[in-house]
Motif scaffolding. Structure first.
Motif, short mmCIF file in Angstrom:
data_model
loop_
_atom_site.label_atom_id
_atom_site.label_comp_id
_atom_site.label_asym_id
_atom_site.label_seq_id
_atom_site.Cartn_x
_atom_site.Cartn_y
_atom_site.Cartn_z
N LEU A 193 -5.00 15.05 -8.19
CA LEU A 193 -6.45 14.62 -7.75
C LEU A 193 -7.50 15.59 -8.29
O LEU A 193 -8.59 15.28 -8.78
N ARG A 194 -7.14 16.93 -8.51
CA ARG A 194 -8.01 18.40 -9.27
C ARG A 194 -8.29 17.63 -10.41
O ARG A 194 -9.37 18.32 -11.14
N VAL A 198 -13.05 7.45 -13.34
CA VAL A 198 -13.21 7.59 -11.53
C VAL A 198 -12.09 6.34 -11.73
O VAL A 198 -11.00 6.41 -10.25
N GLU A 199 -11.75 5.49 -12.60
CA GLU A 199 -10.59 4.87 -12.48
C GLU A 199 -9.21 5.24 -12.33
O GLU A 199 -8.66 4.47 -11.67
N GLN A 200 -9.51 6.22 -12.86
CA GLN A 200 -7.42 6.88 -13.20
C GLN A 200 -7.47 7.26 -11.63
O GLN A 200 -6.55 7.45 -11.54
N ILE A 233 -5.31 7.42 -6.56
CA ILE A 233 -5.08 6.97 -4.96
C ILE A 233 -4.81 5.85 -4.56
O ILE A 233 -3.89 6.19 -2.89
N ASP A 234 -4.61 5.15 -4.77
CA ASP A 234 -4.11 3.77 -4.72
C ASP A 234 -2.17 4.22 -4.93
O ASP A 234 -1.50 3.72 -4.01
N GLU A 235 -1.44 4.11 -6.09
CA GLU A 235 -0.54 5.07 -6.06
C GLU A 235 -0.03 5.61 -5.17
O GLU A 235 1.11 5.34 -4.31
N VAL A 236 -0.50 6.31 -4.82
CA VAL A 236 0.05 8.15 -3.81
C VAL A 236 -0.37 7.07 -2.52
O VAL A 236 0.54 7.73 -1.40
#
Length: 186
Positions: A142-143, A174-176, A181-184
């Protein structure tokens, strides 16, 4: 009475002048036994006191022997309790053989419980380490996009930059991040 029994050469049983007599008279001779009654008068009380003393002493002796035997028999249980109290809370090593057949099932059950708790603690430690690794990995993942997003926003604040293009790039970042986040997490 006694004089008549002696004269008649017969058998006499009775009390004469405070003495118990048993006499057999024959052929002018008399054979007998004389017991003074003054010593017999308190005999019942003396026998009762003597039997009570001996019986009470014997009962006390039996009780003391039983208490000693019980204490000796329970010694392995006290030793087991001392060994458990002396152990450190994290010590899950098996207990030694208690030496008493009646305690072996208890010690076996405790050892099985210690082994199970040890396995559960090891499994918990593994899961905690996996959670730490996941947190480190997610934090790193995320960083990077957030640092790029911050760089884009700082660049947009500079004079002469194409703000619309930078906002589009920021939206892509932001989309990435959202996809990451959805993936992790999900």
């Amino acid at each position: 009475g006694l004089p008549a029994a002696l004269a008649a050469e017969g058998v006499y049983q009775g009390v004469f002048r405070g003495t118990l007599y048993v006499v057999l008279a024959q052929g002018g001779l008399a054979y007998g036994l004389a017991v003074p009654l003054e010593g017999v008068s308190g005999l019942g009380q003396r026998l009762l006191a003597r039997y009570a003393l001996w019986g009470g002493g014997l009962l006390l002796g039996v009780f003391l022997l039983a208490a000693l035997a019980l204490s000796w028999t329970l010694r392995p249980l006290r030793d087991l309790e001392k060994a458990l109290r002396a152990r450190a809370p994290e010590d899950l090593s098996p207990l030694p053989d208690p030496g008493l057949a009646e305690l072996r099932p208890v010690v076996a059950a405790l050892n099985a419980l210690f082994a199970r708790v040890g396995r559960l603690l090891a499994e918990l430690a593994e899961k905690e380490e996996a959670a730490r690794r996941f947190a480190r990995h997610a934090s790193h993942e995320l960083r990077t996009p957030l640092a790029r997003l911050l760089s884009l926003l700082e660049t947009a604040a500079l004079p002469g930059e194409n703000v619309n293009e930078l906002v589009d790039q920021a939206r892509a970042e932001v989309e990435q991040v959202r996809e990451l986040i959805d993936e992790v997490l999900f």
